[in-house]
Design a protein around this motif. Structure first.
Motif, PDB file in Angstrom:
ATOM      1  N   ASP A 141       0.895  -1.019  -0.115  1.00  0.00           N
ATOM      2  CA  ASP A 141      -0.017   0.021   0.054  1.00  0.00           C
ATOM      3  C   ASP A 141       1.080   1.569  -0.301  1.00  0.00           C
ATOM      4  O   ASP A 141       0.515   2.600  -0.660  1.00  0.00           O
ATOM      5  CB  ASP A 141      -0.807  -0.037   1.349  1.00  0.00           C
ATOM      6  CG  ASP A 141      -1.913   1.148   1.066  1.00  0.00           C
ATOM      7  OD1 ASP A 141      -2.329   1.153  -0.006  1.00  0.00           O
ATOM      8  OD2 ASP A 141      -2.422   1.469   1.817  1.00  0.00           O
TER       9      ASP A 141
ATOM     10  N   ASN B 140       2.164   1.577  -3.747  1.00  0.00           N
ATOM     11  CA  ASN B 140       1.774   1.881  -4.467  1.00  0.00           C
ATOM     12  C   ASN B 140       0.992   2.826  -4.403  1.00  0.00           C
ATOM     13  O   ASN B 140       0.804   3.323  -5.355  1.00  0.00           O
ATOM     14  CB  ASN B 140       0.475   1.078  -5.064  1.00  0.00           C
ATOM     15  CG  ASN B 140       0.695  -0.832  -4.895  1.00  0.00           C
ATOM     16  OD1 ASN B 140       0.977  -0.453  -6.556  1.00  0.00           O
ATOM     17  ND2 ASN B 140       1.490  -1.728  -4.736  1.00  0.00           N
ATOM     18  N   MET B 141       0.563   3.285  -3.623  1.00  0.00           N
ATOM     19  CA  MET B 141      -0.498   4.986  -2.912  1.00  0.00           C
ATOM     20  C   MET B 141       0.823   5.759  -2.965  1.00  0.00           C
ATOM     21  O   MET B 141       0.630   7.034  -2.608  1.00  0.00           O
ATOM     22  CB  MET B 141      -1.279   4.787  -2.317  1.00  0.00           C
ATOM     23  CG  MET B 141      -2.361   3.900  -2.682  1.00  0.00           C
ATOM     24  SD  MET B 141      -3.759   3.494  -1.969  1.00  0.00           S
ATOM     25  CE  MET B 141      -4.515   5.829  -2.700  1.00  0.00           C
TER      26      MET B 141
ATOM     27  N   TRP C 170      -8.563   6.720  -6.200  1.00  0.00           N
ATOM     28  CA  TRP C 170      -8.597   5.532  -6.745  1.00  0.00           C
ATOM     29  C   TRP C 170      -9.372   4.573  -6.158  1.00  0.00           C
ATOM     30  O   TRP C 170     -10.478   5.146  -5.435  1.00  0.00           O
ATOM     31  CB  TRP C 170      -7.253   5.204  -5.804  1.00  0.00           C
ATOM     32  CG  TRP C 170      -6.218   6.150  -5.308  1.00  0.00           C
ATOM     33  CD1 TRP C 170      -6.001   7.502  -4.821  1.00  0.00           C
ATOM     34  CD2 TRP C 170      -4.108   5.876  -5.891  1.00  0.00           C
ATOM     35  NE1 TRP C 170      -4.903   7.579  -5.476  1.00  0.00           N
ATOM     36  CE2 TRP C 170      -3.710   7.038  -5.717  1.00  0.00           C
ATOM     37  CE3 TRP C 170      -4.400   4.437  -6.142  1.00  0.00           C
ATOM     38  CZ2 TRP C 170      -2.288   6.508  -6.498  1.00  0.00           C
ATOM     39  CZ3 TRP C 170      -2.858   4.694  -6.597  1.00  0.00           C
ATOM     40  CH2 TRP C 170      -2.621   5.918  -6.356  1.00  0.00           C
TER      41      TRP C 170
ATOM     42  N   ALA D 117      -9.987   0.505  -5.991  1.00  0.00           N
ATOM     43  CA  ALA D 117     -10.008  -0.329  -4.932  1.00  0.00           C
ATOM     44  C   ALA D 117     -10.552  -1.891  -5.835  1.00  0.00           C
ATOM     45  O   ALA D 117     -11.617  -1.585  -5.439  1.00  0.00           O
ATOM     46  CB  ALA D 117      -8.941  -0.612  -3.865  1.00  0.00           C
TER      47      ALA D 117
ATOM     48  N   LEU E 177      -5.448  -6.374  -1.166  1.00  0.00           N
ATOM     49  CA  LEU E 177      -5.952  -5.575  -2.523  1.00  0.00           C
ATOM     50  C   LEU E 177      -5.052  -6.275  -4.133  1.00  0.00           C
ATOM     51  O   LEU E 177      -3.553  -7.085  -3.846  1.00  0.00           O
ATOM     52  CB  LEU E 177      -4.963  -4.113  -2.215  1.00  0.00           C
ATOM     53  CG  LEU E 177      -4.892  -3.472  -3.459  1.00  0.00           C
ATOM     54  CD1 LEU E 177      -6.311  -2.902  -3.817  1.00  0.00           C
ATOM     55  CD2 LEU E 177      -4.263  -1.632  -2.790  1.00  0.00           C
TER      56      LEU E 177
ATOM     57  N   THR F  70      -5.760  -5.482  -7.918  1.00  0.00           N
ATOM     58  CA  THR F  70      -6.077  -4.204  -8.180  1.00  0.00           C
ATOM     59  C   THR F  70      -6.320  -2.554  -7.922  1.00  0.00           C
ATOM     60  O   THR F  70      -7.204  -2.639  -6.805  1.00  0.00           O
ATOM     61  CB  THR F  70      -7.216  -4.488  -9.453  1.00  0.00           C
ATOM     62  OG1 THR F  70      -8.098  -4.299  -9.634  1.00  0.00           O
ATOM     63  CG2 THR F  70      -6.570  -5.785 -10.132  1.00  0.00           C
ATOM     64  N   LEU F  71      -6.069  -2.186  -8.110  1.00  0.00           N
ATOM     65  CA  LEU F  71      -6.666  -0.284  -8.019  1.00  0.00           C
ATOM     66  C   LEU F  71      -6.385   0.222  -9.831  1.00  0.00           C
ATOM     67  O   LEU F  71      -5.337  -0.174 -11.045  1.00  0.00           O
ATOM     68  CB  LEU F  71      -4.931   0.634  -7.521  1.00  0.00           C
ATOM     69  CG  LEU F  71      -4.955   0.434  -6.305  1.00  0.00           C
ATOM     70  CD1 LEU F  71      -3.199   1.018  -6.019  1.00  0.00           C
ATOM     71  CD2 LEU F  71      -6.035   1.180  -5.550  1.00  0.00           C
TER      72      LEU F  71
ATOM     73  N   ARG G  15      -5.989   4.172 -11.284  1.00  0.00           N
ATOM     74  CA  ARG G  15      -4.707   4.516 -10.600  1.00  0.00           C
ATOM     75  C   ARG G  15      -5.537   6.378 -10.870  1.00  0.00           C
ATOM     76  O   ARG G  15      -6.220   6.001 -12.063  1.00  0.00           O
ATOM     77  CB  ARG G  15      -4.070   4.712 -11.258  1.00  0.00           C
ATOM     78  CG  ARG G  15      -2.886   2.922 -10.895  1.00  0.00           C
ATOM     79  CD  ARG G  15      -1.730   3.438 -10.849  1.00  0.00           C
ATOM     80  NE  ARG G  15      -0.904   3.963 -10.947  1.00  0.00           N
ATOM     81  CZ  ARG G  15      -0.113   3.610  -9.352  1.00  0.00           C
ATOM     82  NH1 ARG G  15      -0.207   2.375  -8.675  1.00  0.00           N
ATOM     83  NH2 ARG G  15       0.481   4.975  -8.909  1.00  0.00           N
TER      84      ARG G  15
ATOM     85  N   GLU H  22      -3.022  -4.866 -11.938  1.00  0.00           N
ATOM     86  CA  GLU H  22      -2.639  -5.207 -11.000  1.00  0.00           C
ATOM     87  C   GLU H  22      -2.237  -4.439 -10.489  1.00  0.00           C
ATOM     88  O   GLU H  22      -1.089  -3.187 -10.986  1.00  0.00           O
ATOM     89  CB  GLU H  22      -1.812  -7.231 -11.680  1.00  0.00           C
ATOM     90  CG  GLU H  22      -2.474  -7.929 -11.642  1.00  0.00           C
ATOM     91  CD  GLU H  22      -2.456  -7.453 -13.492  1.00  0.00           C
ATOM     92  OE1 GLU H  22      -2.842  -8.754 -14.187  1.00  0.00           O
ATOM     93  OE2 GLU H  22      -2.205  -6.691 -13.699  1.00  0.00           O
ATOM     94  N   ILE H  23      -1.923  -4.375  -9.020  1.00  0.00           N
ATOM     95  CA  ILE H  23      -0.794  -2.788  -7.999  1.00  0.00           C
ATOM     96  C   ILE H  23       0.677  -3.618  -8.446  1.00  0.00           C
ATOM     97  O   ILE H  23       0.711  -4.482  -8.444  1.00  0.00           O
ATOM     98  CB  ILE H  23      -1.279  -3.192  -6.798  1.00  0.00           C
ATOM     99  CG1 ILE H  23      -1.274  -4.569  -5.953  1.00  0.00           C
ATOM    100  CG2 ILE H  23      -2.625  -2.944  -6.740  1.00  0.00           C
ATOM    101  CD1 ILE H  23      -1.004  -5.059  -4.882  1.00  0.00           C
TER     102      ILE H  23
ATOM    103  N   THR I  64      -1.377 -12.891  -4.986  1.00  0.00           N
ATOM    104  CA  THR I  64      -0.531 -12.153  -4.154  1.00  0.00           C
ATOM    105  C   THR I  64       0.474 -12.354  -2.392  1.00  0.00           C
ATOM    106  O   THR I  64       0.000 -13.906  -3.003  1.00  0.00           O
ATOM    107  CB  THR I  64      -2.060 -11.199  -3.440  1.00  0.00           C
ATOM    108  OG1 THR I  64      -2.206 -11.620  -2.296  1.00  0.00           O
ATOM    109  CG2 THR I  64      -3.222 -10.349  -5.150  1.00  0.00           C
TER     110      THR I  64
END
Length: 529
Positions: A200, A203-204, A316, A318, A326, A328-329, A331, A345-346, A374
């Motif tokens: 997380d 990714n974010m 975002w 999710a 988690l 996928t995202l 974005r 996919e993240i 994952t």
């Protein structure tokens, strides 16, 4: 030697308390805790449980609305190796009884509003009579048969528990609705959560200067997923301690607490945006840096309106599950360009496999079942080895979602394989509702689907065939609903009911009800995008 070399969140909290003792660690609207205070209370909780005979590897249940104590309950159990079993506060007594006993809980933390419900089933629970802990108002005396939470906590040692928790050990049992009417205990380990938190952050771009607001119930995996990544980087977490969502109060909280991140379901956003402009524009929401849409799909007009109101925020979306974390995202840069998708996919997970019924990968553009691999994958369904096997294809897990991959590698959900309904971000399985409705003496057969709803995304709708000689009426609909409410949570009870004839119920050649045909008549949740 430990099996896993990851650390747990109890250890993470210890280090933050050492390095940032006076920095705000967590809070709600009634109470602030520095990292030092939070850590000390978490140590006490772990030691208090040990003193009660609930030690490493033992389970305990919690039922409470959102409040800051959830943060010390999760962190304390991480330190002591106990396993948290959060109970959704909307559940009915029989549902709570099943979960508590299935997990074999040795203690139960009960907030004031739920004492009456727990008292109605406590003689049937596995919890020893001395291990019911009352979470009430400050200075309030505990009711008969309960120990006051604050007194119980303060009587325990402030020292760090003398053990190293293996991150391969379970931290939580998260119970999810089951297609057979019984919920399944999703066993999640410390390392699966830590993997979620690190990914997380990656990714974010979570920052030490952020502040996360937990609006989703703290008994939901969503709140465990999106609170502790902030703790990992020494950012404070604010628990939104309201029993129901008040959009005006939410905006005031964002303003007063300078919130930078929150995770909401589309229903929350719709409630915020539906307020008159003169109400919602009186609040300063410029601190909001990132907004997450989760648990249900959001429509284009909703997304556009969100971005227009929260002008400084990235949006975002999710996709994930209690079991997989988690996956996928979608974005910020893709939100309006790739409407209707769940993103890609993240960073840090394997490529999704879209498989047919024989387990073969299907070409892009063709619908199949979504399988993910994952590092956040759950360990097992508690005491259900066959159910665990059913959801895996090798190392890839499926939550039963059907999707296709487009030419750019973005995924589009097309249906829920198990006919699951998502209403206001809550998952409802039709079979569970059908079993409750079918217990009424007038009901011959029943089918339950989700129908599109402007506010909730979907609402629960029932088609009921009455027994011969029974006259349909609105009064009978109300009577059936009242009975159902004694067996299942209120949000699962149908908001609307149609009485239909036996010959009007679509079925297969073997007599199985075709939920798909019923949904086609009303539209499906994916159409709401």
């Amino acid at each position: 030697m430990t099996v896993s070399k990851w650390i747990d969140m109890g250890t993470v909290l210890s280090r933050q308390a050492e390095q940032y003792p006076d920095k705000l660690g967590c809070q709600d609207k009634n109470r602030d805790l520095t990292f030092k205070q939070w850590n000390e209370r978490s140590c006490r909780l772990a030691n208090a449980f040990n003193a009660n005979g609930c030690g490493h590897g033992d389970r305990f249940a919690v039922i409470a609305y959102n409040r800051v104590e959830w943060m010390e309950i999760y962190a304390g159990s991480a330190k002591g190796g106990q396993i948290s079993v959060p109970i959704m506060f909307r559940l009915a007594g029989p549902e709570i009884e099943y979960i508590t006993n299935d997990a074999g809980c040795k203690a139960f933390i009960v907030e004031k509003p739920f004492v009456e419900t727990i008292n109605s089933i406590r003689e049937k629970l596995t919890v020893p009579q001395g291990n019911f802990i009352y979470l009430g108002d400050p200075g309030e005396k505990a009711p008969d048969g309960y120990v006051n939470y604050e007194e119980w906590l303060m009587a325990a040692s402030i020292e760090e528990p003398d053990l190293i928790v293996d991150a391969a050990d379970p931290w939580t049992f998260m119970y999810t609705s089951g297609t057979t009417g019984k919920p399944k205990g999703v066993v999640r380990t410390h390392e699966s959560y830590l993997a979620m938190y690190y990914l997380d952050v990656a990714n974010m771009g979570v920052r030490p200067t952020d502040k996360a607001l937990m609006v989703m119930p703290m008994c939901h995996v969503n709140s465990i997923y999106y609170s502790f990544p902030y703790t990992l980087v020494s950012a404070p977490v604010c628990v939104y301690n309201e029993s129901s969502f008040n959009p005006q109060d939410f905006l005031k909280t964002v303003q007063d607490y300078r919130v930078t991140f929150t995770s909401l379901v589309p229903t929350h956003y719709i409630m915020i945006l539906s307020m008159p402009d003169e109400v919602k524009t009186q609040f300063d929401v410029s601190s909001m840096r990132q907004l997450l849409i989760s648990s249900a799909p959001a429509r284009k007009e909703t997304k556009v309106a969100i971005l227009d109101f929260f002008k400084n925020a990235e949006l975002w979306e999710a996709y994930g599950s209690t079991e997989a974390g988690l996956v996928t995202l979608c974005r910020p840069e893709d939100q309006l360009r790739k409407l209707g998708t769940i993103g890609r996919e993240i960073f840090g997970v394997d490529r999704i496999k879209v498989l047919d019924e024989e387990g073969n990968e299907v070409p892009d553009g063709q619908v199949g079942e979504l399988y993910a691999r994952t590092p956040m994958l759950f360990k097992e369904y508690w005491n259900l080895p066959e159910k665990t096997k059913e959801v895996f294809h090798g190392e890839w897990f499926t939550a039963g979602d059907m999707c296709f991959r487009d030419s750019e590698g973005f995924y589009v959900l097309v249906d829920r394989k198990a006919n699951m309904i998502i209403t206001g971000g809550e998952n409802v399985f039709p079979s569970e509702v059908e079993n409750a409705l079918a217990s009424h003496t007038t009901v011959k057969d029943v089918a339950v689907i989700g129908v599109p709803h402007e506010k909730w995304g979907e609402s629960v709708h029932a088609f009921i065939i009455l027994k011969s000689g029974v006259e349909p009426s609105d009064g009978l609909k109300d009577e059936i609903r009242r009975l159902a409410k004694t067996k299942i949570a209120g949000y699962k009870v149908p908001k609307s009911i149609d009485f239909i004839l036996d010959e009007d119920m679509p079925r297969t050649g073997t007599g199985k009800i075709l939920h798909r045909v019923l949904r086609e008549h009303y539209g499906t949740w994916s159409d709401a995008k």
